[in-house]
Motif scaffolding. Structure first.
Motif, mmCIF file in Angstrom:
data_model
loop_
_atom_site.group_PDB
_atom_site.id
_atom_site.type_symbol
_atom_site.label_atom_id
_atom_site.label_comp_id
_atom_site.label_asym_id
_atom_site.label_seq_id
_atom_site.Cartn_x
_atom_site.Cartn_y
_atom_site.Cartn_z
ATOM 1 N N ALA A 41 66.213 71.463 33.234
ATOM 2 C CA ALA A 41 66.250 72.691 32.435
ATOM 3 C C ALA A 41 65.929 73.906 33.303
ATOM 4 O O ALA A 41 66.558 74.965 33.172
ATOM 5 C CB ALA A 41 65.281 72.593 31.266
ATOM 6 N N GLN A 42 64.956 73.762 34.206
ATOM 7 C CA GLN A 42 64.603 74.866 35.101
ATOM 8 C C GLN A 42 65.757 75.186 36.053
ATOM 9 O O GLN A 42 66.062 76.352 36.300
ATOM 10 C CB GLN A 42 63.350 74.528 35.906
ATOM 11 C CG GLN A 42 62.088 74.542 35.086
ATOM 12 C CD GLN A 42 60.887 74.061 35.895
ATOM 13 O OE1 GLN A 42 61.024 73.380 36.909
ATOM 14 N NE2 GLN A 42 59.701 74.404 35.423
ATOM 15 N N THR A 44 68.963 74.640 35.548
ATOM 16 C CA THR A 44 70.023 75.272 34.755
ATOM 17 C C THR A 44 69.708 76.740 34.507
ATOM 18 O O THR A 44 70.579 77.604 34.633
ATOM 19 C CB THR A 44 70.211 74.521 33.422
ATOM 20 O OG1 THR A 44 70.589 73.175 33.719
ATOM 21 C CG2 THR A 44 71.280 75.166 32.569
ATOM 22 N N ALA A 45 68.464 77.039 34.177
ATOM 23 C CA ALA A 45 68.066 78.438 33.934
ATOM 24 C C ALA A 45 68.163 79.268 35.207
ATOM 25 O O ALA A 45 68.634 80.414 35.175
ATOM 26 C CB ALA A 45 66.643 78.487 33.375
ATOM 27 N N GLU A 46 67.748 78.701 36.329
ATOM 28 C CA GLU A 46 67.811 79.431 37.597
ATOM 29 C C GLU A 46 69.259 79.691 38.013
ATOM 30 O O GLU A 46 69.581 80.749 38.538
ATOM 31 C CB GLU A 46 67.083 78.658 38.701
ATOM 32 C CG GLU A 46 65.576 78.746 38.607
ATOM 33 C CD GLU A 46 65.069 80.161 38.816
ATOM 34 O OE1 GLU A 46 65.438 80.806 39.811
ATOM 35 O OE2 GLU A 46 64.300 80.626 37.963
ATOM 36 N N LYS A 49 70.857 82.594 35.980
ATOM 37 C CA LYS A 49 70.276 83.922 36.184
ATOM 38 C C LYS A 49 71.102 84.733 37.187
ATOM 39 O O LYS A 49 71.411 84.266 38.272
ATOM 40 C CB LYS A 49 68.849 83.773 36.707
ATOM 41 C CG LYS A 49 68.054 85.045 36.726
ATOM 42 C CD LYS A 49 66.666 84.846 37.323
ATOM 43 C CE LYS A 49 65.887 83.781 36.597
ATOM 44 N NZ LYS A 49 64.529 83.608 37.156
#
Length: 165
Positions: A41-42, A44-46, A49
């Motif tokens: 999840a981290q 994917t978020a990074e 961005k």
């Protein structure tokens, strides 16, 4: 205590120890799965961005000078959440709007030829910063002297770079 009750007690203790060990392994496996989900999840978020900070300099991408604006993203390798040791090269892509003087200097400093057929795909998160009628040019001489590969539209003072870290 007779021999029979000793075997029963020893068997019971062994059973409890085995159950506790199996439960501990099950608990650790579930905990690691949760950490991997959190990591994914981290990542994917990074990756989603779009950054605008001035991390990129002329040392990374020669000729970009004091650019007017930048939008860039990072792409993690598919094994970024693996617990195994090994390389974790990151890939970067950015769209840079150069200052007019820097665009002219870059255009004059290298032989640029139109990109035909093999244009770098702009990542979806950055595509909003590239006009639909952009005409990318590439310079093998430029790419040979830097760690970043670039495509450049001198008429729009727009530069697309791809780099690995």
């Amino acid at each position: 205590m007779n021999r029979g009750s000793l075997f029963v007690t020893l068997g019971a203790v062994t059973g409890v120890v085995l159950l506790a060990a199996c439960g501990g392994v099950f608990w650790l496996t579930r905990a690691e799965g949760g950490q991997e989900r959190d990591c994914a999840a981290q990542v994917t978020a990074e990756e989603a961005k779009v950054r605008t900070d001035r991390r990129w300099t002329a040392q990374d991408v020669p000729g970009i000078g004091a650019y007017a604006e930048i939008h860039w993203q990072v792409d993690y390798p598919s094994f970024a959440c693996s617990r195994a040791p090994g390389p974790t090269d990151l890939r970067y892509q950015g769209i840079v709007r150069l200052a007019p003087a820097d665009a002219r200097a870059l255009a004059a400093g290298y032989p640029w030829a139109p990109v035909t057929g093999g244009a770098e795909q702009v990542w979806p998160g950055l595509s909003a910063y590239v006009p639909p009628d952009v005409r990318w040019r590439r310079s093998p001489a430029y790419d040979a002297g830097t760690r970043a590969g670039v495509q450049f539209d001198p008429d729009r003072a727009l530069l697309l770079f791809v780099a690995a870290d």
